[in-house]
Write an enzyme that holds these catalytic residues in place. Sequence first.
Site, short mmCIF file in Angstrom:
data_model
loop_
_atom_site.label_atom_id
_atom_site.label_comp_id
_atom_site.label_asym_id
_atom_site.label_seq_id
_atom_site.Cartn_x
_atom_site.Cartn_y
_atom_site.Cartn_z
N ASP A 36 0.84 -1.21 0.00
CA ASP A 36 0.00 0.00 0.00
C ASP A 36 0.87 1.25 0.00
O ASP A 36 1.98 1.25 0.52
CB ASP A 36 -0.91 -0.05 1.24
CG ASP A 36 -2.04 0.96 1.15
OD1 ASP A 36 -2.33 1.45 0.04
OD2 ASP A 36 -2.64 1.25 2.20
N HIS A 53 2.74 3.55 -8.90
CA HIS A 53 2.61 2.13 -9.22
C HIS A 53 3.85 1.62 -9.96
O HIS A 53 4.31 0.51 -9.73
CB HIS A 53 1.35 1.87 -10.06
CG HIS A 53 0.07 2.20 -9.34
ND1 HIS A 53 -0.17 1.79 -8.04
CD2 HIS A 53 -1.03 2.89 -9.71
CE1 HIS A 53 -1.37 2.21 -7.66
NE2 HIS A 53 -1.91 2.89 -8.66
N LEU A 147 11.06 -20.55 -5.15
CA LEU A 147 10.03 -19.64 -4.63
C LEU A 147 8.75 -19.72 -5.45
O LEU A 147 8.81 -19.75 -6.68
CB LEU A 147 10.58 -18.20 -4.70
CG LEU A 147 9.58 -17.07 -4.41
CD1 LEU A 147 9.19 -17.05 -2.93
CD2 LEU A 147 10.17 -15.71 -4.80
#
Length: 256
Positions: A36, A53, A147
């Site tokens: 956020d 962003h 991962l």
Amino acid sequence: MTTFLKKKRKRSLNSSESFSDIDTANLPYHVAIIMDGNGRWAKKRILNRIEGHKKGVEVVRLIVRTCREIGISILTLYAFSTENWQRPKTEVAALMSLLKNFLESEQKDMLDNNIRLNAIGQIERLPEDVQQALHKTMSLTKKNGGLMLNLALSYGGRDEIVRMVQEIAARTKEGKIDPDLITPELVSDFLYTKGMPDPDLLIRTSGEMRISNFLLWQIAYTEIFVTETLWPDFGRQEFLQILKHYQHRERRFGKV
Ligand code: FPP
């Protein structure tokens, strides 16, 4: 020559010195992050939110790399919520385009580094080209055992729960599930995260003390860390610091 240099860099990043005060035998298996603060980061710099962003994507790359190097097994990133569709059309389009670019640009890195891509959420609501890029990368990386990068896309925890209830109810109606045998394990098997252990650690950036409809069922016993840092300012050092704090938490899972 190139290969040698690449190998050498990798070894130095993986050296125990990089993660000196972290017990790599006691890492969270599954880390989830609410990324956020991109908008606020941009606003502070009198920039368009989309610039926030864009910087956020760079941090995604950095944190994925750090997780891979230190040995985290699953990284779930809240990249787009069911509520985010209500943002201005231009912002939604920019986020979708960033996502598509990310998938295309990271494909090689994922293949080179044994990363498996997975997605949770209403994937069918994403634009066709994003779905295609997503399915292609997921399919190419499906055998990778390092991962797992798990992207939450058009994801909402309540939506996930409603979907699970609908599916269990339908099977119950057909006589395939006995209502008396509905257990937490069975519920978990009908969520997008089927087969994944619940997150051990949830990080939220930008200081907001809320869950925002993220992994509502899965975070029952997850350790939560909220940092004031805005996502575009988040980095490797702070992430490692949080892992260190996590290692000092006593996890009791409701027991004494
Ligand atoms: C929250 O910031 C962030 C989002 C809604 C999107 C997160 C997306 C990225 C980090 C980039 C794309 C991701 C990938 C995986 C390529 P906000 O806009 O709500 O910030 P604000 O609360 O300060 O307005």
